[in-house]
Design a protein around this motif. Sequence first.
Motif, PDB file in Angstrom:
ATOM      1  N   PRO A   1      33.984  80.112 -22.057  1.00 48.00           N
ATOM      2  CA  PRO A   1      34.317  79.035 -22.997  1.00 48.00           C
ATOM      3  C   PRO A   1      34.019  77.648 -22.442  1.00 48.00           C
ATOM      4  O   PRO A   1      33.784  76.710 -23.205  1.00 48.00           O
ATOM      5  CB  PRO A   1      35.816  79.231 -23.248  1.00 48.00           C
ATOM      6  CG  PRO A   1      36.307  80.016 -22.080  1.00 48.00           C
ATOM      7  CD  PRO A   1      35.163  80.898 -21.682  1.00 48.00           C
ATOM      8  N   ASN A   2      34.010  77.520 -21.127  1.00 50.23           N
ATOM      9  CA  ASN A   2      33.713  76.207 -20.545  1.00 50.23           C
ATOM     10  C   ASN A   2      32.258  75.799 -20.724  1.00 50.23           C
ATOM     11  O   ASN A   2      31.925  74.624 -20.567  1.00 50.23           O
ATOM     12  CB  ASN A   2      34.084  76.196 -19.056  1.00 50.23           C
ATOM     13  CG  ASN A   2      35.578  76.069 -18.838  1.00 50.23           C
ATOM     14  OD1 ASN A   2      36.219  75.189 -19.408  1.00 50.23           O
ATOM     15  ND2 ASN A   2      36.144  76.967 -18.051  1.00 50.23           N
TER      16      ASN A   2
ATOM     17  N   VAL B   1      32.214  74.441 -24.603  1.00 49.52           N
ATOM     18  CA  VAL B   1      32.824  73.134 -24.846  1.00 49.52           C
ATOM     19  C   VAL B   1      31.784  72.012 -24.847  1.00 49.52           C
ATOM     20  O   VAL B   1      31.698  71.244 -25.811  1.00 49.52           O
ATOM     21  CB  VAL B   1      33.961  72.861 -23.835  1.00 49.52           C
ATOM     22  CG1 VAL B   1      34.406  71.402 -23.897  1.00 49.52           C
ATOM     23  CG2 VAL B   1      35.150  73.776 -24.107  1.00 49.52           C
TER      24      VAL B   1
ATOM     25  N   LEU C   1      33.866  79.796 -29.488  1.00 52.50           N
ATOM     26  CA  LEU C   1      34.792  79.164 -28.556  1.00 52.50           C
ATOM     27  C   LEU C   1      36.239  79.462 -28.946  1.00 52.50           C
ATOM     28  O   LEU C   1      37.066  79.842 -28.097  1.00 52.50           O
ATOM     29  CB  LEU C   1      34.552  77.657 -28.535  1.00 52.50           C
ATOM     30  CG  LEU C   1      35.596  76.783 -27.838  1.00 52.50           C
ATOM     31  CD1 LEU C   1      35.710  77.143 -26.366  1.00 52.50           C
ATOM     32  CD2 LEU C   1      35.251  75.303 -28.002  1.00 52.50           C
TER      33      LEU C   1
ATOM     34  N   ALA D   1      38.896  81.752 -26.835  1.00 47.73           N
ATOM     35  CA  ALA D   1      40.136  81.127 -26.394  1.00 47.73           C
ATOM     36  C   ALA D   1      41.353  81.914 -26.884  1.00 47.73           C
ATOM     37  O   ALA D   1      42.341  82.068 -26.154  1.00 47.73           O
ATOM     38  CB  ALA D   1      40.197  79.689 -26.894  1.00 47.73           C
TER      39      ALA D   1
ATOM     40  N   HIS E   1      41.388  75.298 -24.732  1.00 42.51           N
ATOM     41  CA  HIS E   1      40.077  75.540 -25.329  1.00 42.51           C
ATOM     42  C   HIS E   1      40.193  75.808 -26.825  1.00 42.51           C
ATOM     43  O   HIS E   1      39.341  75.374 -27.611  1.00 42.51           O
ATOM     44  CB  HIS E   1      39.399  76.715 -24.621  1.00 42.51           C
ATOM     45  CG  HIS E   1      39.150  76.481 -23.171  1.00 42.51           C
ATOM     46  ND1 HIS E   1      40.147  76.608 -22.231  1.00 42.51           N
ATOM     47  CD2 HIS E   1      38.032  76.102 -22.501  1.00 42.51           C
ATOM     48  CE1 HIS E   1      39.651  76.332 -21.023  1.00 42.51           C
ATOM     49  NE2 HIS E   1      38.379  76.019 -21.168  1.00 42.51           N
ATOM     50  N   ARG E   2      41.260  76.497 -27.219  1.00 42.50           N
ATOM     51  CA  ARG E   2      41.462  76.732 -28.648  1.00 42.50           C
ATOM     52  C   ARG E   2      41.735  75.413 -29.363  1.00 42.50           C
ATOM     53  O   ARG E   2      41.198  75.158 -30.459  1.00 42.50           O
ATOM     54  CB  ARG E   2      42.618  77.704 -28.870  1.00 42.50           C
ATOM     55  CG  ARG E   2      42.806  78.077 -30.333  1.00 42.50           C
ATOM     56  CD  ARG E   2      43.976  79.018 -30.532  1.00 42.50           C
ATOM     57  NE  ARG E   2      44.247  79.208 -31.959  1.00 42.50           N
ATOM     58  CZ  ARG E   2      45.441  79.473 -32.461  1.00 42.50           C
ATOM     59  NH1 ARG E   2      46.500  79.591 -31.651  1.00 42.50           N
ATOM     60  NH2 ARG E   2      45.607  79.624 -33.763  1.00 42.50           N
TER      61      ARG E   2
ATOM     62  N   ILE F   1      40.616  75.136 -17.171  1.00 42.99           N
ATOM     63  CA  ILE F   1      39.950  73.914 -17.635  1.00 42.99           C
ATOM     64  C   ILE F   1      38.935  73.475 -16.590  1.00 42.99           C
ATOM     65  O   ILE F   1      39.271  73.325 -15.413  1.00 42.99           O
ATOM     66  CB  ILE F   1      40.970  72.777 -17.875  1.00 42.99           C
ATOM     67  CG1 ILE F   1      41.936  73.146 -18.993  1.00 42.99           C
ATOM     68  CG2 ILE F   1      40.239  71.477 -18.219  1.00 42.99           C
ATOM     69  CD1 ILE F   1      43.038  72.113 -19.226  1.00 42.99           C
TER      70      ILE F   1
ATOM     71  N   ASP G   1      34.035  69.239 -19.835  1.00 40.30           N
ATOM     72  CA  ASP G   1      34.592  68.484 -20.951  1.00 40.30           C
ATOM     73  C   ASP G   1      33.988  67.090 -20.914  1.00 40.30           C
ATOM     74  O   ASP G   1      34.494  66.196 -20.251  1.00 40.30           O
ATOM     75  CB  ASP G   1      36.119  68.421 -20.839  1.00 40.30           C
ATOM     76  CG  ASP G   1      36.751  67.559 -21.935  1.00 40.30           C
ATOM     77  OD1 ASP G   1      36.014  67.054 -22.812  1.00 40.30           O
ATOM     78  OD2 ASP G   1      37.984  67.387 -21.900  1.00 40.30           O
TER      79      ASP G   1
END
Length: 547
Positions: A41-42, A45, A105, A109, A117-118, A189, A194
């Motif tokens: 998921p990173n 983002v 994503l 999450a 992330h969600r 995270i 991000d």
Amino acid sequence: MNQIKNKFTIVVLGLLVLVSCHGLEELNENPDKIGSDNVDPNLLVPTVINGVGKTVVGLGFGDLAGVMQHTQKDGWSSGHNAYDWSNDSHSWNSYYSLLINDKTLIEKAETDNLDFHRGVGLIMKSYLFGLLTDLWGDAPYTNALRGDEGAEFFDATFDGQKTIYEGIQADLEIANGLLSKSQDSYFSINEAQDILYGGDVAKWRKFANSLSLRYYMRLSAKEPGLAEQGIKKILSNSSQFPLILTSEDDANMAYVGNTSGDSWPTNTKFDTDPQGSYFRVKMAATLVDAMQALDDPRLGVWANKIEQPLVLDVTDYVDDSTGERHISQASVDAYINTVGYPVDYDNDYVGLPTALTFGAAYNLSENVNQGSYNLHVSQLNDIYKEASGDLLQARLISAAEVNFIIAEAASKGWASGSAEQYYNEGIKQSLNAWGVGDSYGDYISGSAAYSGFEDIITQKWIASWSSATEAWFDYRRTGLPNLQTGPASKRPALPLRFYYHINEIDNNSNSTEAIDKLEPTQYKGDDVSNNSAWSKMWLLQGTNKPY
């Protein structure tokens, strides 16, 4: 605010990228495709943020900056200056492609219990669907992004705008809850990925609530009761619904500037054409004149002064000692007979009039080639030649905008405090964002001093520089600023929406009902159906705005 990092991998090519609601009949199952079960998921983002950021700049520094008369072009200008749009001008496919990535994503999450992330995914989903319905009207929403579930979803139904706005508010409320814990309560995270807030959970939460405030105000003309209720709920509980109130929390995405794809769109580092993007775009006279009347310090940040002022004289010559070009009345008369506009003798800033027919010749330019440098008109500031820079940001939402929304709410009796208080704060935060905060005291005590509701929308319009899309949405519901069309404009009124694209019309039979629900105005002209840029979507119907 964080800059796109060189080291992150944008996984666009590896992700499932689908057209919004049609064409999945040809989808081949690929056991190696990246989906919610095997994606990091990173990596998603920055992919989604980057796509949204570029979209915001593409709209708000592109054609919608022309509609809202921040800029005008003097070459290849019909879509920008004159709204010469049609049903093949604007496609939403890229929006739905980003939403597919964002859906992945969110699903990943949820599977891995990654609340941060969600929350980010729900905010980006809200932003993208907000743009879709704001720009086009009704759109696939409830059953969109489901083409891989079966043929029954190939032609997704169009949801009404009210349904979409309600869904956006529901998602943003969930995001607010997901992001309400302390920073150290979250895991997995990656701050570097991000590229908006560097993994700062509190700032993302403020982003969610600020978007919610934006969309409630969007409904203020159509559904004032709903808008009032939502705005009061947010503003009455700052601990539960924190907002972006200072420019340090602005949702800005910077540009890397290493390639043409990650650089500011008017840069001359990769676009070296002397008639390229930078040289085609000029300051609009509407904005220049308004800012000069206010003695606005942001003008010098956004625009260059003209290189060669004009001076009326008895003969024609250039004074090398002063850099001025002296012109005779005979030359002026010949110019006016050809171009149809008077000469602007301002020594500092000169903008292009709206939808000018002979833009390249304006103000006695001797170089009349399209998109060429004009010695007598203000180009964009030199910072816009750069590929990246501190001020070259995709500005998704700002403290200035939020304060102006609260000022408008206060003017309606929907917020405590005075409209003037929040109006002043909106100006202060905009000046801070553009590096001229020291000018605030003088500015607010001069012509920019608050005198009424129109000032709020005017200052919000100015502050939306490079993000003019939001100013267009404000214009549609308020009729402000009172912008006029020009001689080359496609219609004698500003447009209200994008046309549904011909590919969507041809491939999704549900588009017919959405088109029939549009309300044509007197400016529809020769458009063959209600699918006109001068038709009103549900949001505007019955409001008598902007016309």
